[in-house]
Design a protein around this motif. Structure first.
Motif, PDB file in Angstrom:
ATOM      1  N   ALA A 292      38.610  36.405  30.538  1.00 51.35           N
ATOM      2  CA  ALA A 292      37.642  37.480  30.313  1.00 51.35           C
ATOM      3  C   ALA A 292      36.728  37.644  31.528  1.00 51.35           C
ATOM      4  CB  ALA A 292      36.820  37.185  29.062  1.00 51.35           C
ATOM      5  N   LEU A 293      36.267  36.521  32.082  1.00 46.12           N
ATOM      6  CA  LEU A 293      35.355  36.603  33.230  1.00 46.12           C
ATOM      7  C   LEU A 293      36.065  37.181  34.458  1.00 46.12           C
ATOM      8  CD1 LEU A 293      33.320  33.259  32.909  1.00 46.12           C
ATOM      9  CD2 LEU A 293      32.619  35.557  32.241  1.00 46.12           C
ATOM     10  N   ILE A 294      37.337  36.807  34.635  1.00 46.18           N
ATOM     11  CA  ILE A 294      38.116  37.325  35.774  1.00 46.18           C
ATOM     12  C   ILE A 294      38.198  38.853  35.685  1.00 46.18           C
ATOM     13  CG2 ILE A 294      40.433  37.484  36.757  1.00 46.18           C
ATOM     14  CD1 ILE A 294      40.879  34.588  35.867  1.00 46.18           C
ATOM     15  N   VAL A 295      38.604  39.321  34.514  1.00 43.38           N
ATOM     16  CA  VAL A 295      38.782  40.764  34.332  1.00 43.38           C
ATOM     17  C   VAL A 295      37.447  41.487  34.506  1.00 43.38           C
ATOM     18  CG1 VAL A 295      39.347  42.502  32.604  1.00 43.38           C
ATOM     19  CG2 VAL A 295      40.812  40.507  32.878  1.00 43.38           C
ATOM     20  N   ARG A 296      36.372  40.857  33.981  1.00 44.92           N
ATOM     21  CA  ARG A 296      35.057  41.495  34.042  1.00 44.92           C
ATOM     22  C   ARG A 296      34.583  41.667  35.492  1.00 44.92           C
ATOM     23  NH1 ARG A 296      30.382  38.607  33.884  1.00 44.92           N
ATOM     24  NH2 ARG A 296      28.452  39.721  33.427  1.00 44.92           N
ATOM     25  N   VAL A 297      34.723  40.613  36.295  1.00 48.42           N
ATOM     26  CA  VAL A 297      34.281  40.689  37.692  1.00 48.42           C
ATOM     27  C   VAL A 297      34.956  41.869  38.382  1.00 48.42           C
ATOM     28  CG1 VAL A 297      34.381  39.557  39.938  1.00 48.42           C
ATOM     29  CG2 VAL A 297      33.834  38.212  37.922  1.00 48.42           C
ATOM     30  N   CYS A 298      36.278  41.950  38.252  1.00 43.53           N
ATOM     31  CA  CYS A 298      37.010  43.004  38.961  1.00 43.53           C
ATOM     32  C   CYS A 298      36.664  44.375  38.391  1.00 43.53           C
ATOM     33  CB  CYS A 298      38.513  42.751  38.878  1.00 43.53           C
ATOM     34  SG  CYS A 298      39.007  41.285  39.796  1.00 43.53           S
ATOM     35  N   ALA A 299      36.515  44.465  37.066  1.00 49.23           N
ATOM     36  CA  ALA A 299      36.220  45.755  36.457  1.00 49.23           C
ATOM     37  C   ALA A 299      34.858  46.275  36.922  1.00 49.23           C
ATOM     38  CB  ALA A 299      36.253  45.632  34.935  1.00 49.23           C
TER      39      ALA A 299
ATOM     40  N   ALA B 154      36.564  36.234  41.359  1.00 45.57           N
ATOM     41  CA  ALA B 154      37.253  36.150  40.068  1.00 45.57           C
ATOM     42  C   ALA B 154      38.249  34.988  40.044  1.00 45.57           C
ATOM     43  CB  ALA B 154      37.971  37.464  39.774  1.00 45.57           C
ATOM     44  N   THR B 155      38.980  34.813  41.153  1.00 50.14           N
ATOM     45  CA  THR B 155      39.973  33.737  41.166  1.00 50.14           C
ATOM     46  C   THR B 155      39.321  32.382  41.438  1.00 50.14           C
ATOM     47  OG1 THR B 155      40.388  34.214  43.486  1.00 50.14           O
ATOM     48  CG2 THR B 155      41.870  35.211  41.880  1.00 50.14           C
ATOM     49  N   GLY B 156      38.124  32.415  42.022  1.00 51.09           N
ATOM     50  CA  GLY B 156      37.431  31.157  42.296  1.00 51.09           C
ATOM     51  C   GLY B 156      36.868  30.517  41.035  1.00 51.09           C
TER      52      GLY B 156
ATOM     53  N   VAL C 258      47.922  37.904  34.955  1.00 53.16           N
ATOM     54  CA  VAL C 258      46.654  38.586  35.242  1.00 53.16           C
ATOM     55  C   VAL C 258      46.436  38.668  36.753  1.00 53.16           C
ATOM     56  CG1 VAL C 258      44.145  38.394  35.035  1.00 53.16           C
ATOM     57  CG2 VAL C 258      45.584  38.021  33.042  1.00 53.16           C
ATOM     58  N   TYR C 259      46.707  37.567  37.454  1.00 49.94           N
ATOM     59  CA  TYR C 259      46.534  37.564  38.905  1.00 49.94           C
ATOM     60  C   TYR C 259      47.490  38.557  39.565  1.00 49.94           C
ATOM     61  CZ  TYR C 259      43.558  33.372  39.141  1.00 49.94           C
ATOM     62  OH  TYR C 259      42.543  32.477  39.064  1.00 49.94           O
ATOM     63  N   ALA C 260      48.713  38.612  39.073  1.00 49.26           N
ATOM     64  CA  ALA C 260      49.683  39.525  39.689  1.00 49.26           C
ATOM     65  C   ALA C 260      49.212  40.960  39.517  1.00 49.26           C
ATOM     66  CB  ALA C 260      51.055  39.331  39.054  1.00 49.26           C
TER      67      ALA C 260
ATOM     68  N   ILE D 266      35.697  44.944  48.033  1.00 54.22           N
ATOM     69  CA  ILE D 266      36.888  44.961  47.177  1.00 54.22           C
ATOM     70  C   ILE D 266      37.530  43.579  47.171  1.00 54.22           C
ATOM     71  CG2 ILE D 266      39.238  45.876  46.983  1.00 54.22           C
ATOM     72  CD1 ILE D 266      38.091  48.516  48.192  1.00 54.22           C
ATOM     73  N   ASN D 267      37.586  42.983  48.363  1.00 55.96           N
ATOM     74  CA  ASN D 267      38.189  41.663  48.486  1.00 55.96           C
ATOM     75  C   ASN D 267      37.315  40.579  47.855  1.00 55.96           C
ATOM     76  OD1 ASN D 267      40.315  39.965  49.799  1.00 55.96           O
ATOM     77  ND2 ASN D 267      38.505  39.091  50.762  1.00 55.96           N
ATOM     78  N   PHE D 268      36.004  40.681  48.063  1.00 54.05           N
ATOM     79  CA  PHE D 268      35.076  39.666  47.555  1.00 54.05           C
ATOM     80  C   PHE D 268      35.203  39.536  46.034  1.00 54.05           C
ATOM     81  CE2 PHE D 268      31.055  37.764  46.329  1.00 54.05           C
ATOM     82  CZ  PHE D 268      30.813  36.852  47.339  1.00 54.05           C
ATOM     83  N   ALA D 269      35.342  40.679  45.353  1.00 58.83           N
ATOM     84  CA  ALA D 269      35.396  40.667  43.893  1.00 58.83           C
ATOM     85  C   ALA D 269      36.540  39.792  43.397  1.00 58.83           C
ATOM     86  CB  ALA D 269      35.568  42.084  43.357  1.00 58.83           C
ATOM     87  N   LEU D 270      37.734  40.008  43.950  1.00 57.45           N
ATOM     88  CA  LEU D 270      38.873  39.228  43.474  1.00 57.45           C
ATOM     89  C   LEU D 270      38.769  37.771  43.929  1.00 57.45           C
ATOM     90  CD1 LEU D 270      41.319  39.494  41.723  1.00 57.45           C
ATOM     91  CD2 LEU D 270      42.675  40.083  43.706  1.00 57.45           C
ATOM     92  N   GLY D 271      38.141  37.561  45.080  1.00 56.17           N
ATOM     93  CA  GLY D 271      37.907  36.191  45.543  1.00 56.17           C
ATOM     94  C   GLY D 271      37.038  35.426  44.556  1.00 56.17           C
TER      95      GLY D 271
END
Lengths: 499, 345
Positions: free
Chosen positions: B97-104, A67-69, A453-455, A60-65
């Motif tokens: 788009a890529l940010i949202v996609r990764v998390c989704a 995405a923000t990277g 989006v980050y929030a 779960i953590n890796f995904a957001l890591g």
């Protein structure tokens, strides 16, 4: 706000956000690898259950890591194009190496780890999580080497024809003493974060199970026994593993932090002077613990609580006879060297972030000492205060990591490439020279978009991790997967894991 | 061949790899609304089949972009700086788009709830369509040239990027990635999902040939070189082969040819660009070229060694991953959801 302030806020927000997630990944990947290794070596099911339990939160953590990277890789060009032109020759190399060596490895082998539980032989599958753990730490090394060039440029020369810094030695860049001190410090911070996370969750569950068991011992003796067994046989080993790693990484943080501080006194005296609100050059100044007043005028600050001997030791490892430069003297010196300008960082932020970074270690330290005490000699704790302490301690290393990076980064202001006092004089750049030439509205748009989006994703991230931590190890993960053989295609065999 | 030429080729290889590999990842996400339509449990299982065809590999595929960005920064910092500061808003949209996609993708299965999953599906759909269109727009603009002044700064606005050639480029990548994805799904699944994906690829093949054909011919006529006519031919023949192969339900070979078509188109774009990296429409002497945008010879040499050593290793383990997960999937392979319920503890 002008485009410079907006760009600085955007980079600060996106980077601090990224670095809430990164330390947990850096530390938790090796911890999960250790848990899985324990399972493979000892064959004990509780290690398998812990691997799955913490593995889920890791993902779960890796995904957001990730995405923000992604944003960080492009933000240099988007918002700091002049900086990118000036240092791209040097700064791009570790970034490209990070992609080639580390990102490919961690992402590919993480896919193999997630989906490979029944597809790969046990030992090969174990190797995949270790490669993930090595990959995340290797990426930390490359990006910290890149950052360290901004703090203390080495391995490069200035080319007056092109007006930019050019790499002369990749070896010097990757063995920059600043990087060699900052990397273990950041990794130790990551391990402390993850270990506190594991010990905190384990500690909370031990107490919860023991208290629940006591409540229902007469009405449901079997369930009570099961809860006690989990507390003793599942959560206690996890907590003890976390506590051990906390102590090792805590010592590591202390030692590497001391090395880093000594380098900073030498390489970036302004950063350390402002961290101490030291206005004027003094011999054997006191270490300040508490000040009040207007920090951006350091003469207006009132020192409330000072300790002798600490600062000389931090700076040079001596208790007396050490002369340290003050903010005002350095300002005068820099004006002479680099022309007129304000060379002071935000004194309030540097002073308090430095103290917050060190002070927040108390959270992990309290949990480590209390945890060792309440689990001594095979005991399983049921004290309410310990479960409260476990939860309270979890966020403290996250906050300390943020404070540490805020100190490091805001302490080098106004520079984006801090001049190296013993290096090439022309390799230096202030932030206003590095920023892209955008309309303020353009950067305001991206600043608002990323922040919102980050929030939103941050709230979901917290909710998911909390939910999975509170749910505890799940029943379907009670038994390790059976056979690893995938030859039988006559009957469709369900995947061991599917999104 | 000089180091600058080698690095131009390596950048082209990294982006081509990205388009080929993420092309079908995007395609899979783009097909969620139709191939995975419905709100029933069965429809959810179908969407999970789609998603799990790229499950173990999409993250590694995306790193091709990150590494391409890093390599651009290291080898051609001026190109990196001008491109990403110039194409600010399109890049912002791609990143969001890529940010949202990764998390989704990663969080979809964590909660077993229809509303949660529908929202994640929208994240996947948005995160797949937006980059699929915008990468085409961006690369067409790079080839076409943009308003770059003497200081290597892009001085045009956002709407200057939406010219007919670039919009055709966006339509091309969107259609070709959708086709590539449909063929990939057909190749990676069995049962009803495969049948539907084959039907979808048949529907997409002809429009994709027409739009992509127009785009590559325009590229060749306006910006091409003598020898790049060969690439136009390869792309065209491959797309026609895809039409025939999807009609014959030979998805394995069809996938080979969508891959070749994407690679040929990508190489055509880079070849048309060479030796410029970002032509200026204001004054040819203001164009960024491999000469005036590159790093120093030492940096290029170091990076060449690193790439020569690491690229085969990366290709080997990524190839092995595809081999490990080569099995076709059907709805029978998808286990029950192990996500948590929203209301539980």
């Amino acid at each position: 706000m002008d485009v410079l302030d907006l760009s600085r806020w955007q980079f600060g927000i996106t980077t601090v956000y990224h670095f809430i997630l990164v330390p947990l990944t850096i530390g938790l990947a090796p911890l999960v690898a250790i848990m899985q290794t324990m399972w493979v070596v000892t064959g004990k099911d509780h290690w398998y259950r812990l691997t799955k339990f913490f593995g889920k939160m890791f993902l779960i953590n890796f995904a957001l890591g990730v995405a923000t990277g992604i944003v960080q890789e492009f933000q240099f060009g988007m918002n700091w194009s002049e900086y990118s032109r000036f240092v791209g020759d040097v700064f791009g190399a570790p970034l490209a190496l990070e992609g080639l060596v580390a990102f490919f490895m961690e992402s590919t082998f993480l896919g193999l780890w997630i989906f490979g539980w029944t597809r790969l032989p046990k030992l090969v599958h174990l190797a995949t999580i270790w490669l993930v753990a090595i990959g995340v730490n290797a990426s930390a090394f490359f990006i910290i080497a890149a950052n360290s060039f901004m703090q203390h440029p080495v391995g490069a020369t200035y080319n007056p024809e092109t007006g930019r810094a050019e790499l002369t030695s990749i070896w010097e860049l990757l063995t920059n003493n600043t990087a060699l001190a900052a990397f273990p410090h950041a990794v130790a911070g990551g391990f402390l974060t993850a270990a506190t996370f594991v010990a905190g969750i384990g500690g909370w569950w031990m107490v919860r199970n023991m208290r629940r068991a006591a409540e229902i011992r007469t009405s449901e003796p079997e369930e009570a026994q099961r809860l006690e067994n989990d507390a003793r046989g599942l959560f206690r080993p996890a907590t003890r593993l976390g506590l051990m790693v906390m102590i090792i990484s805590g010592i590591g943080l202390f030692v590497t932090g001391d090395v880093q501080a000594k380098l900073m006194f030498e390489q970036q005296p302004m950063k350390m002077a402002s961290a101490e609100s030291l206005c004027h050059t003094e011999t054997d100044p006191n270490f300040s613990i508490l000040t009040i007043g207007t920090h951006n005028d350091c003469d207006g600050v009132i020192h409330v609580l000072d300790v002798p001997f600490v600062l000389p030791f931090l700076a040079e490892g001596e208790f007396s006879g050490v002369t340290l430069q003050g903010v005002e003297d350095l300002q005068a010196q820099y004006e002479q060297e680099f022309g007129p300008g304000n060379y002071k960082p935000n004194l309030f932020v540097t002073y308090w972030s430095f103290r917050a970074m060190i002070g927040l270690a108390a959270g992990s330290a309290a949990l480590a000492l209390a945890g060792l005490w309440v689990t001594r000699g095979g005991r399983v704790p049921d004290q309410k205060w310990f479960s409260t302490l476990s939860l309270v301690a979890i966020p403290t290393p996250f906050l300390a990591n943020s404070a540490g990076w805020i100190f490091t980064e805001m302490g080098r202001q106004p520079w984006v490439v801090h001049p190296n006092p013993t290096g090439v004089d022309m390799i230096r750049l202030t932030v206003d020279q590095g920023v892209s030439d955008h309309a303020a509205g353009t950067v305001l748009t991206s600043l608002i978009a990323f922040t919102l989006v980050y929030a939103a994703l941050g709230v979901v991230w917290f909710w998911l991790i909390r939910k999975y931590a509170m749910e505890g190890p799940q029943e379907h993960d009670a038994q390790p997967p059976g056979s690893n053989d995938d030859t039988d295609d006559t009957q469709p065999k369900q995947l061991s894991f599917a999104y | 061949m000089g180091l600058q030429e080698i690095w131009f080729i390596l950048i082209a290889v990294l982006f081509t790899g990205y388009f080929v590999l993420e092309g079908f990842d995007f395609g899979v996400g783009m097909h969620f609304p139709v191939l995975g339509r419905g709100r029933t449990v069965e429809a959810d299982t179908r969407r999970r089949v789609l998603l799990n065809t790229i499950g173990p590999v999409w993250d590694g595929n995306e790193v091709w972009l990150i590494t391409a960005g890093g390599a651009l920064f290291a080898a051609f910092p001026e190109w990196y700086a001008t491109l990403f500061s110039g194409f600010y808003l399109p890049l912002l949209l791609i990143l969001l788009a890529l940010i949202v996609r990764v998390c989704a993708i990663e969080w979809r299965g964590k909660i077993d709830d229809p509303t949660w999953r529908r929202r994640c599906d929208w994240g996947i759909i948005f995160g797949s369509w937006v980059p699929a269109v915008l990468w085409g727009v961006a690369f067409a603009n790079i080839v076409r040239g943009v308003a770059i002044d003497a200081d290597k700064q892009y001085i045009g606005g956002f709407f200057d990027l939406l010219n007919p050639y670039a919009l055709l480029g966006g339509a091309t990548t969107a259609l070709v990635f959708a086709l590539h994805g449909a063929v990939f799904i057909a190749l990676k699944t069995e049962g009803q999902v495969r049948t539907d994906a084959v039907a979808m690829s048949r529907k997409l093949a002809v429009p994709a040939v027409l739009v992509a054909g127009a785009f590559v011919v325009w590229t060749q006529l306006a910006y091409g070189k003598g020898w790049t006519i060969a690439l136009v031919a390869v792309a065209g023949v491959s797309l026609l082969a895809v039409v025939a192969l999807t009609a014959a339900a030979r998805e394995g070979w069809a996938f080979v040819f969508t891959t070749v078509a994407i690679a040929a188109t990508s190489v055509l774009l880079f070849a048309s660009l060479f030796p410029n990296v970002m032509p200026s429409t204001l004054d040819p002497s203001w164009s960024l070229t491999i000469e005036n945008a590159s790093s120093s010879p030492y940096t290029l040499k170091v990076m060449t060694w690193a790439a020569a050593f690491m690229t085969p290793v990366v290709l080997a383990y990524q190839g092995w991953t595809y081999w490990v997960f080569r099995q076709r999937l059907s709805t029978d392979h998808i286990p029950h959801s192990i996500g948590l319920k929203i209301g539980s503890k």
